[in-house]
Scaffold this active site. Structure first.
Site, PDB file in Angstrom:
ATOM      1  N   SER A   1      -8.227  -3.674   1.053  1.00 56.06           N
ATOM      2  CA  SER A   1      -7.382  -4.869   1.075  1.00 56.06           C
ATOM      3  C   SER A   1      -8.082  -6.014   1.828  1.00 56.06           C
ATOM      4  CB  SER A   1      -6.018  -4.512   1.684  1.00 56.06           C
ATOM      5  OG  SER A   1      -5.065  -5.504   1.426  1.00 56.06           O
TER       6      SER A   1
ATOM      7  N   ASP B   1      -0.364  -2.469  -8.298  1.00 51.44           N
ATOM      8  CA  ASP B   1      -0.465  -3.036  -6.947  1.00 51.44           C
ATOM      9  C   ASP B   1       0.437  -4.269  -6.820  1.00 51.44           C
ATOM     10  OD1 ASP B   1      -1.291  -4.263  -4.527  1.00 51.44           O
ATOM     11  OD2 ASP B   1      -3.302  -3.438  -4.731  1.00 51.44           O
TER      12      ASP B   1
ATOM     13  N   HIS C   1      -0.487  -0.234  -3.854  1.00 52.10           N
ATOM     14  CA  HIS C   1      -1.495  -0.733  -2.902  1.00 52.10           C
ATOM     15  C   HIS C   1      -1.843   0.413  -1.959  1.00 52.10           C
ATOM     16  CE1 HIS C   1      -3.716  -4.045  -1.161  1.00 52.10           C
ATOM     17  NE2 HIS C   1      -3.204  -3.811   0.032  1.00 52.10           N
TER      18      HIS C   1
END
Length: 221
Positions: free
Chosen positions: A115, A169, A200
């Site tokens: 991320s 996601d 995610h």
């Protein structure tokens, strides 16, 4: 220098993996992945998991949390504050330099991130004149993707890239990640792309694919 959590798979590491966590997490977040990822016949590896500094995050009401940069917009073209990205890239470069001082050459240092950490991994890779052994970018995107060609330095595209993303996601939409991968390929990076039916997060199939990719890096060293 950033504080770090470290794990070694052998007494005398021959390789280093610097792994950057996501927004609001810390260096402990990905430490449990090591036994799932590492294979018995691999060379000894030092895993370095740094803690991002705490900073106010705009989309979180300005509340301080561990973050590699402030998120100033929901628009991914201007989502990351450029000063924060540059600061984090400089801090990652310090960690890379420390691994060199500990005897690990650049061509045996890998940079990984999830991320926000993956965004810093890709931003760092674009600006490295001396290539690392590879870049690992999980559930992430390239900040300022439209300006990537201007940021790219000579030699950077020698770094192979592993990117993986979840098709569901909700934090970083799949098409944002796919666009980043497409741009990196257009710039000349050898990029391996994987998509998984997940949100995610990281999944077991992804860890297996990453292990296969790392196996190639070790075999070609």
């Amino acid at each position: 220098m950033l504080e770090t959590v470290e794990q070694q798979t052998g007494a005398v590491p021959e390789w280093s993996v610097i792994w950057l966590h996501g927004l609001g997490a810390d260096g402990h977040d990905f430490a449990p992945i090591v036994p799932e990822l590492v294979r018995p016949h691999w060379p000894a590896i030092r895993f370095v998991f740094p803690h991002a500094p705490k900073r106010p995050v705009s989309i979180n009401g300005g509340m301080p949390m561990r973050a590699w940069y402030d998120i100033v917009s929901m628009d991914f073209r201007s989502r990351a504050d450029t000063a924060g990205v540059a600061e984090s890239v400089a801090q990652v470069e310090e960690l890379i330099a420390r691994e060199q001082e500990r005897g690990i050459p650049l061509d045996r240092i890998l940079l990984a991130g999830f991320s926000q950490g993956g965004a810093i991994t890709l931003a760092t890779g674009l600006t490295r004149r001396e290539p690392l052994a590879g870049l690992i970018a999980l559930s992430t995107y390239l900040p300022e993707v439209d300006a990537a060609a201007r940021q790219l330095v000579e030699g950077a595209t020698a770094q192979p890239v592993f990117m993986a993303h979840g098709s569901g996601d909700p934090v970083i939409p799949l098409q944002i990640a796919e666009h980043s991968a497409q741009v990196l390929r257009q710039l000349g990076f050898a990029l391996e792309w994987h998509r998984y039916p997940m949100a995610h997060q990281v999944c077991a199939e992804e860890i297996h694919a990453l292990a296969e990719w790392l196996q190639l890096r070790f075999a070609h060293a």
